[in-house]
Design a protein around this motif. Sequence first.
Motif, PDB file in Angstrom:
ATOM      1  N   THR A 166       6.564  33.931  94.191  1.00 57.12           N
ATOM      2  CA  THR A 166       5.164  33.544  94.418  1.00 57.12           C
ATOM      3  C   THR A 166       5.015  32.793  95.738  1.00 57.12           C
ATOM      4  O   THR A 166       3.909  32.514  96.175  1.00 57.12           O
ATOM      5  N   SER A 167       6.172  32.428  96.342  1.00 51.83           N
ATOM      6  CA  SER A 167       6.121  31.766  97.654  1.00 51.83           C
ATOM      7  C   SER A 167       7.297  32.257  98.494  1.00 51.83           C
ATOM      8  O   SER A 167       8.448  32.199  98.056  1.00 51.83           O
ATOM      9  N   ILE A 168       6.978  32.769  99.673  1.00 51.81           N
ATOM     10  CA  ILE A 168       8.000  33.391 100.532  1.00 51.81           C
ATOM     11  C   ILE A 168       7.936  32.750 101.912  1.00 51.81           C
ATOM     12  O   ILE A 168       6.846  32.494 102.438  1.00 51.81           O
ATOM     13  N   LEU A 169       9.101  32.502 102.499  1.00 58.81           N
ATOM     14  CA  LEU A 169       9.158  31.990 103.872  1.00 58.81           C
ATOM     15  C   LEU A 169       9.985  32.951 104.725  1.00 58.81           C
ATOM     16  O   LEU A 169      11.115  33.290 104.362  1.00 58.81           O
ATOM     17  N   ASP A 170       9.411  33.380 105.864  1.00 57.52           N
ATOM     18  CA  ASP A 170      10.148  34.188 106.830  1.00 57.52           C
ATOM     19  C   ASP A 170      10.490  33.295 108.017  1.00 57.52           C
ATOM     20  O   ASP A 170       9.602  32.769 108.692  1.00 57.52           O
ATOM     21  N   SER A 192       8.463  41.855 110.790  1.00 58.34           N
ATOM     22  CA  SER A 192       9.145  41.972 109.495  1.00 58.34           C
ATOM     23  C   SER A 192       8.427  41.191 108.403  1.00 58.34           C
ATOM     24  O   SER A 192       8.698  41.392 107.222  1.00 58.34           O
ATOM     25  N   THR A 193       7.538  40.281 108.799  1.00 56.93           N
ATOM     26  CA  THR A 193       6.855  39.426 107.824  1.00 56.93           C
ATOM     27  C   THR A 193       5.811  40.198 107.016  1.00 56.93           C
ATOM     28  O   THR A 193       5.682  40.012 105.801  1.00 56.93           O
ATOM     29  N   LEU A 194       5.064  41.049 107.710  1.00 56.08           N
ATOM     30  CA  LEU A 194       3.897  41.656 107.067  1.00 56.08           C
ATOM     31  C   LEU A 194       4.218  42.488 105.822  1.00 56.08           C
ATOM     32  O   LEU A 194       3.428  42.472 104.873  1.00 56.08           O
ATOM     33  N   PRO A 195       5.358  43.195 105.770  1.00 64.92           N
ATOM     34  CA  PRO A 195       5.655  43.928 104.529  1.00 64.92           C
ATOM     35  C   PRO A 195       5.692  43.019 103.294  1.00 64.92           C
ATOM     36  O   PRO A 195       5.330  43.455 102.200  1.00 64.92           O
ATOM     37  N   VAL A 228      13.641  34.482 103.818  1.00 69.95           N
ATOM     38  CA  VAL A 228      14.242  35.635 104.503  1.00 69.95           C
ATOM     39  C   VAL A 228      14.299  35.375 106.006  1.00 69.95           C
ATOM     40  O   VAL A 228      13.563  34.531 106.535  1.00 69.95           O
ATOM     41  N   SER A 229      15.191  36.092 106.676  1.00 71.30           N
ATOM     42  CA  SER A 229      15.145  36.153 108.131  1.00 71.30           C
ATOM     43  C   SER A 229      15.635  37.531 108.549  1.00 71.30           C
ATOM     44  O   SER A 229      16.388  38.179 107.814  1.00 71.30           O
ATOM     45  N   HIS A 230      15.155  37.978 109.690  1.00 68.81           N
ATOM     46  CA  HIS A 230      15.522  39.294 110.197  1.00 68.81           C
ATOM     47  C   HIS A 230      15.935  39.137 111.644  1.00 68.81           C
ATOM     48  O   HIS A 230      15.141  38.694 112.465  1.00 68.81           O
ATOM     49  N   LEU A 286      15.010  24.108 100.738  1.00 71.46           N
ATOM     50  CA  LEU A 286      13.658  24.641 100.525  1.00 71.46           C
ATOM     51  C   LEU A 286      13.547  25.585  99.331  1.00 71.46           C
ATOM     52  O   LEU A 286      12.452  25.819  98.829  1.00 71.46           O
ATOM     53  N   LEU A 287      14.702  26.141  98.893  1.00 71.01           N
ATOM     54  CA  LEU A 287      14.649  27.094  97.779  1.00 71.01           C
ATOM     55  C   LEU A 287      14.449  26.379  96.451  1.00 71.01           C
ATOM     56  O   LEU A 287      15.034  25.317  96.202  1.00 71.01           O
ATOM     57  N   LYS A 288      13.654  27.023  95.585  1.00 74.15           N
ATOM     58  CA  LYS A 288      13.578  26.556  94.201  1.00 74.15           C
ATOM     59  C   LYS A 288      14.871  26.964  93.497  1.00 74.15           C
ATOM     60  O   LYS A 288      15.523  27.924  93.936  1.00 74.15           O
ATOM     61  N   PRO A 289      15.249  26.306  92.413  1.00 79.25           N
ATOM     62  CA  PRO A 289      16.429  26.748  91.658  1.00 79.25           C
ATOM     63  C   PRO A 289      16.252  28.216  91.255  1.00 79.25           C
ATOM     64  O   PRO A 289      15.170  28.612  90.818  1.00 79.25           O
ATOM     65  N   GLY A 290      17.297  29.014  91.463  1.00 85.45           N
ATOM     66  CA  GLY A 290      17.206  30.452  91.174  1.00 85.45           C
ATOM     67  C   GLY A 290      16.615  31.248  92.326  1.00 85.45           C
ATOM     68  O   GLY A 290      16.570  32.477  92.280  1.00 85.45           O
ATOM     69  N   GLY A 291      16.175  30.535  93.364  1.00 88.95           N
ATOM     70  CA  GLY A 291      15.592  31.212  94.526  1.00 88.95           C
ATOM     71  C   GLY A 291      16.656  31.926  95.353  1.00 88.95           C
ATOM     72  O   GLY A 291      17.849  31.648  95.229  1.00 88.95           O
ATOM     73  N   ILE A 292      16.203  32.847  96.196  1.00 85.03           N
ATOM     74  CA  ILE A 292      17.143  33.696  96.938  1.00 85.03           C
ATOM     75  C   ILE A 292      16.903  33.565  98.448  1.00 85.03           C
ATOM     76  O   ILE A 292      15.751  33.535  98.899  1.00 85.03           O
ATOM     77  N   MET A 293      18.010  33.466  99.214  1.00 81.98           N
ATOM     78  CA  MET A 293      17.874  33.592 100.674  1.00 81.98           C
ATOM     79  C   MET A 293      18.540  34.898 101.110  1.00 81.98           C
ATOM     80  O   MET A 293      19.597  35.267 100.600  1.00 81.98           O
ATOM     81  N   ILE A 294      17.880  35.597 102.003  1.00 86.10           N
ATOM     82  CA  ILE A 294      18.432  36.848 102.532  1.00 86.10           C
ATOM     83  C   ILE A 294      18.296  36.827 104.053  1.00 86.10           C
ATOM     84  O   ILE A 294      17.193  36.673 104.586  1.00 86.10           O
ATOM     85  N   HIS A 295      19.422  36.944 104.735  1.00 88.14           N
ATOM     86  CA  HIS A 295      19.401  37.039 106.190  1.00 88.14           C
ATOM     87  C   HIS A 295      19.871  38.438 106.588  1.00 88.14           C
ATOM     88  O   HIS A 295      21.021  38.805 106.330  1.00 88.14           O
ATOM     89  N   ALA A 296      18.965  39.203 107.176  1.00 90.30           N
ATOM     90  CA  ALA A 296      19.329  40.542 107.649  1.00 90.30           C
ATOM     91  C   ALA A 296      19.750  40.395 109.108  1.00 90.30           C
ATOM     92  O   ALA A 296      18.950  39.986 109.954  1.00 90.30           O
ATOM     93  N   ASP A 297      21.006  40.666 109.387  1.00 85.67           N
ATOM     94  CA  ASP A 297      21.482  40.492 110.768  1.00 85.67           C
ATOM     95  C   ASP A 297      22.665  41.393 111.027  1.00 85.67           C
ATOM     96  O   ASP A 297      22.690  42.535 110.573  1.00 85.67           O
ATOM     97  N   LEU A 298      23.659  40.860 111.719  1.00 85.00           N
ATOM     98  CA  LEU A 298      24.738  41.700 112.215  1.00 85.00           C
ATOM     99  C   LEU A 298      25.983  41.593 111.357  1.00 85.00           C
ATOM    100  O   LEU A 298      26.334  40.496 110.924  1.00 85.00           O
ATOM    101  N   PRO A 299      26.662  42.711 111.161  1.00 88.70           N
ATOM    102  CA  PRO A 299      27.921  42.645 110.428  1.00 88.70           C
ATOM    103  C   PRO A 299      28.991  41.955 111.272  1.00 88.70           C
ATOM    104  O   PRO A 299      28.937  41.991 112.499  1.00 88.70           O
ATOM    105  N   PRO A 300      29.981  41.308 110.631  1.00 88.77           N
ATOM    106  CA  PRO A 300      31.068  40.659 111.377  1.00 88.77           C
ATOM    107  C   PRO A 300      31.917  41.694 112.118  1.00 88.77           C
ATOM    108  O   PRO A 300      31.915  42.873 111.768  1.00 88.77           O
ATOM    109  N   PHE A 301      32.635  41.237 113.125  1.00 89.76           N
ATOM    110  CA  PHE A 301      33.491  42.116 113.925  1.00 89.76           C
ATOM    111  C   PHE A 301      34.741  42.601 113.174  1.00 89.76           C
ATOM    112  O   PHE A 301      35.344  43.601 113.539  1.00 89.76           O
ATOM    113  N   ASP A 302      35.134  41.841 112.118  1.00 94.79           N
ATOM    114  CA  ASP A 302      36.433  42.043 111.455  1.00 94.79           C
ATOM    115  C   ASP A 302      36.890  43.498 111.332  1.00 94.79           C
ATOM    116  O   ASP A 302      37.990  43.852 111.698  1.00 94.79           O
TER     117      ASP A 302
END
Lengths: 116, 406
Positions: free
Chosen positions: B201-205, B213-216, B271-273, B294-310
Amino acid sequence: MNQHKVIKGKRPAFYEAPESDYLMHMVMVLAQELSATRDRLDTLEKLSAQKNQVTAEEIESYTPDQATLEEREARRQVFLGNLFSVMNQESAELKARDSKSRFNQVIDDIASGKID
Amino acid sequence: MTSSLLNTFQQNEHPMLVVGDADDRARQEFVKSLKTYIQQDILPLVQNAYQTRATAKFNKTHEHDPKDYREAREAFADDPIFKAYLSINRSSQELQWFSVIDGIEGEIAELEKKAEAVPKAGGTLKIDEGFVVPKYISELDIHCMPGGYCGPSDVSKLYTGALYDRGVYIYALGYMGPNNDDMGRSVCNYISRNYPDFKPTSILDMGCTVGHSTLPYAELFPESEVHAIDVSEACVTYGHYRAEGLGLPVHFKLANAEKTDYPDESFDLIVSHILLHETSKNAMPKIFKECMRLLKPGGIMIHADLPPFDDMDPYTQLILDNETWYNNEPFWTAMRNTDQIETAVEAGFKREDIKFDTAPMAIMELIGQSESYSEDMAQELTDREFTAGEYAPGGGWEVLIAQKAV
């Protein structure tokens, strides 16, 4: 030259001779401009064919009026600014005393935590 | 050519978009064509030169193949095909921004008027006085965009957002969809499909720039309040008017993701992109800690970015590392060498609640939004393998996901 077309951060040198860096960029600008001109010519040809209006002779004998002369000269000056923008970039770097060593320092500082 | 289809993707118009006059558009089309050619036709020549003469030359002195991107660069730095590739690629980036600037400088007064006339969609814009832009953003013009994310000081507040909006579309060759929103859309789909019972019910980009990426989130989670922050006043200002013009309510704010003034436990989803690689060694852990706060308990953070070099071969690493040195991406490689899972653990997430995954590209679902996004093109895009140096990933975006313990 348009000073908004300058990028903060020393432009890399790609070739032994710096002039080659200018030349490769200038060739790319020329290619871009030629491509844009071909698109415009294509538009003109397609519209002319539809309306059956403009002939090759008319294009040949067209004399630009004063407003057109000014418009074309302004366009050419912008074009030349684009063509030589890579030298403008270097000149701006000289004015700002920017350097490859500052560029490297930023990369190091961001990785090591010296820069917040 | 690896592709048999021509890329004629076209960006959707919206009230704030500036594309310039017919010549500006033709120059922009040329840049898209040039970048496509570089990626599809020149890159294979580069790879061949690396695998043949550069590797052989390196073996003569070192008696082994290059082991990582540093050795790969040592092996390849003097190769004429590599140098030509790098310089043409650099020029394509400069021509891209310059061809958009011409259009904007001709239309900026009109754009100011359009912003005033844009219909209201219920979003807001908050700019606090005295905000300090972090140096990792201001020291170099990232992506070689003149003026950087924050823009030159002597232009309209709408100038830089307009430059970014159009420039990024060309940069991405249209692979981000007609609204430049594929990353956000893909992550939204990922959430809906993998967490069907999760109803935020509450999202932060974070690091929203102009809100591509926010508008979707506003579109696909209509019950949720959507907030978006960025360190660029120019970007959030343009982003606000763009969102209103597209009829989606988003609350934009000039703020640094390292430390915001939202109360504890404000959001279900953060989220972040492609934000993390634009930060720094010091900032990234702070951002993860701020997400935890900032997350509520059970809340999720998702960062869409680059895979590691490994897991990448040295050549792939090298081509990616070029972004650092030739496209002004100061944290690009250092970020890939950072252990993001460990960083999330240090921020307070439980190790078992953190993972990397792939969010499949949403572009297939964009078919029919505009004529140029044909079924064949979208299918070809989603079927691709990841190739270093090309813009879009093969099939999906890399996401780091962590859920806050209940």
